[in-house]
Write a protein that holds these residues in place. Sequence first.
Motif, mmCIF file in Angstrom:
data_model
loop_
_atom_site.group_PDB
_atom_site.id
_atom_site.type_symbol
_atom_site.label_atom_id
_atom_site.label_comp_id
_atom_site.label_asym_id
_atom_site.label_seq_id
_atom_site.Cartn_x
_atom_site.Cartn_y
_atom_site.Cartn_z
ATOM 1 N N MET A 1 56.783 59.652 41.593
ATOM 2 C CA MET A 1 56.843 58.678 40.509
ATOM 3 C C MET A 1 56.028 59.179 39.329
ATOM 4 N N ALA A 2 56.538 58.944 38.134
ATOM 5 C CA ALA A 2 55.784 59.272 36.932
ATOM 6 C C ALA A 2 54.671 58.245 36.753
ATOM 7 N N ASN A 3 53.471 58.707 36.467
ATOM 8 C CA ASN A 3 52.363 57.775 36.257
ATOM 9 C C ASN A 3 52.544 57.007 34.958
ATOM 10 N N TRP A 4 52.172 55.735 34.998
ATOM 11 C CA TRP A 4 52.237 54.880 33.809
ATOM 12 C C TRP A 4 51.000 53.988 33.798
ATOM 13 N N GLY A 5 49.852 54.640 33.995
ATOM 14 C CA GLY A 5 48.590 53.910 34.044
ATOM 15 C C GLY A 5 47.898 53.990 35.386
ATOM 16 N N GLY A 6 48.676 54.207 36.453
ATOM 17 C CA GLY A 6 48.067 54.303 37.782
ATOM 18 C C GLY A 6 47.466 52.977 38.220
ATOM 19 N N GLY A 7 46.262 53.047 38.774
ATOM 20 C CA GLY A 7 45.565 51.839 39.193
ATOM 21 C C GLY A 7 45.496 51.630 40.687
ATOM 22 N N LEU A 8 45.959 52.601 41.471
ATOM 23 C CA LEU A 8 45.995 52.408 42.922
ATOM 24 C C LEU A 8 44.664 52.704 43.599
ATOM 25 N N ASP A 9 43.771 53.424 42.931
ATOM 26 C CA ASP A 9 42.517 53.829 43.573
ATOM 27 C C ASP A 9 41.579 52.651 43.798
ATOM 28 N N GLU A 10 41.369 51.877 42.749
ATOM 29 C CA GLU A 10 40.507 50.704 42.870
ATOM 30 C C GLU A 10 40.775 49.771 41.698
ATOM 31 N N GLU A 11 40.388 48.522 41.882
ATOM 32 C CA GLU A 11 40.612 47.505 40.864
ATOM 33 C C GLU A 11 39.925 47.876 39.551
ATOM 34 N N TYR A 12 40.662 47.700 38.446
ATOM 35 C CA TYR A 12 40.187 47.984 37.089
ATOM 36 C C TYR A 12 39.948 49.467 36.823
ATOM 37 N N HIS A 13 40.349 50.328 37.734
ATOM 38 C CA HIS A 13 40.236 51.772 37.526
ATOM 39 C C HIS A 13 41.628 52.265 37.149
ATOM 40 N N GLY A 14 41.849 52.504 35.846
ATOM 41 C CA GLY A 14 43.202 52.795 35.386
ATOM 42 C C GLY A 14 44.019 51.517 35.333
ATOM 43 N N GLY A 15 45.328 51.657 35.501
ATOM 44 C CA GLY A 15 46.202 50.494 35.536
ATOM 45 C C GLY A 15 46.629 50.005 34.163
ATOM 46 N N ILE A 16 47.077 48.753 34.139
ATOM 47 C CA ILE A 16 47.704 48.145 32.964
ATOM 48 C C ILE A 16 47.135 46.744 32.777
ATOM 49 N N PHE A 17 46.959 46.345 31.528
ATOM 50 C CA PHE A 17 46.572 44.974 31.204
ATOM 51 C C PHE A 17 47.695 44.346 30.387
ATOM 52 N N LEU A 18 48.002 43.082 30.665
ATOM 53 C CA LEU A 18 49.017 42.420 29.848
ATOM 54 C C LEU A 18 48.766 40.922 29.755
ATOM 55 N N ALA A 19 49.338 40.334 28.693
ATOM 56 C CA ALA A 19 49.225 38.894 28.441
ATOM 57 C C ALA A 19 50.313 38.502 27.454
ATOM 58 N N SER A 20 50.651 37.218 27.436
ATOM 59 C CA SER A 20 51.572 36.713 26.414
ATOM 60 C C SER A 20 51.112 35.336 25.959
ATOM 61 N N SER A 21 51.683 34.889 24.856
ATOM 62 C CA SER A 21 51.261 33.621 24.266
ATOM 63 C C SER A 21 52.103 32.438 24.726
ATOM 64 N N VAL A 22 53.104 32.682 25.579
ATOM 65 C CA VAL A 22 53.985 31.605 26.039
ATOM 66 C C VAL A 22 53.923 31.519 27.560
ATOM 67 N N GLU A 23 53.700 30.328 28.075
ATOM 68 C CA GLU A 23 53.564 30.132 29.511
ATOM 69 C C GLU A 23 54.889 30.363 30.241
ATOM 70 N N CYS A 24 54.777 30.796 31.484
ATOM 71 C CA CYS A 24 55.918 30.912 32.405
ATOM 72 C C CYS A 24 57.001 31.874 31.905
ATOM 73 N N THR A 25 56.602 32.908 31.176
ATOM 74 C CA THR A 25 57.567 33.917 30.736
ATOM 75 C C THR A 25 57.293 35.282 31.354
ATOM 76 N N THR A 26 56.262 35.368 32.192
ATOM 77 C CA THR A 26 55.975 36.583 32.949
ATOM 78 C C THR A 26 55.704 36.191 34.395
ATOM 79 N N GLU A 27 56.348 36.901 35.320
ATOM 80 C CA GLU A 27 56.125 36.671 36.746
ATOM 81 C C GLU A 27 55.640 37.970 37.372
ATOM 82 N N VAL A 28 54.615 37.873 38.203
ATOM 83 C CA VAL A 28 54.032 39.050 38.841
ATOM 84 C C VAL A 28 53.926 38.788 40.342
ATOM 85 N N PHE A 29 54.020 39.856 41.131
ATOM 86 C CA PHE A 29 54.050 39.724 42.584
ATOM 87 C C PHE A 29 52.875 40.466 43.218
#
Length: 225
Positions: free
Chosen positions: A95-123
């Motif tokens: 897989m091509a890396n796109w931020g990573g984040g598998l090593d530990e919490e907050y180490h690499g990875g991705i941050f996201l947010a939006s201004s409208v409720e219930c428009t993003t679902e995460v698993f």
Amino acid sequence: GAVAFSFCGRVTFPKPADRNVNMMPFVMGERASVPEELKAYYDQIVTKCPMSNEWGEVCYLTVQESFIEMGQTQRRGGLHVEAGGTQGSFAPGVMANWGGGLDEEYHGGIFLASSVECTTEVFEDVVDHEYGTVNQHGDIEHLRRYLGEGILLDAGELIWLTDRTPHEALPQGRSSYRQFFRLVTSNISLWFEEHSTPNPLVELPSHVQVVRGSKFQKEEDSACK
């Protein structure tokens, strides 16, 4: 196992101004590396992203501000992960890396947010690429039956996730203006020139491969045959 995502608190979005940048490089910790029209996002949201190892690194900012009609999605629809496969449609490979984040919490990875409720679902799952479960665009709709119940994000709720955490944009329940924020940390493999925003203040790191042309072109070509 790896942490799929974490809540990082709430953020306040800047006054909207129809901003639209995608995967724009900037230097984490250096406000001067962000163009003037995006400094409000740096001040109000980027600085709220907890990270332990990215100061001085080139990270990637996405901001999209637009009016969205009821029933439409602002961002990419369908269940997906950010890290796409590199061997084509559902072929075993890396897989091509796109931020990573598998090593530990907050180490690499991705941050996201939006201004409208219930428009993003995460698993609360992390997808393994080993058996060709992910195509080059990160699509995993075929895995939905194996996932648990998703979690809907509230307006202004900032999360951290890995680049292999399933998530999706959902159709809006009402017509409204929506602001979207994403910060991809430094560990990326590819930067798609046609779909991304250059920053005259910051060069791409030498380890990042610049891909020219549409990243969807191969798929479109094969569909026409």
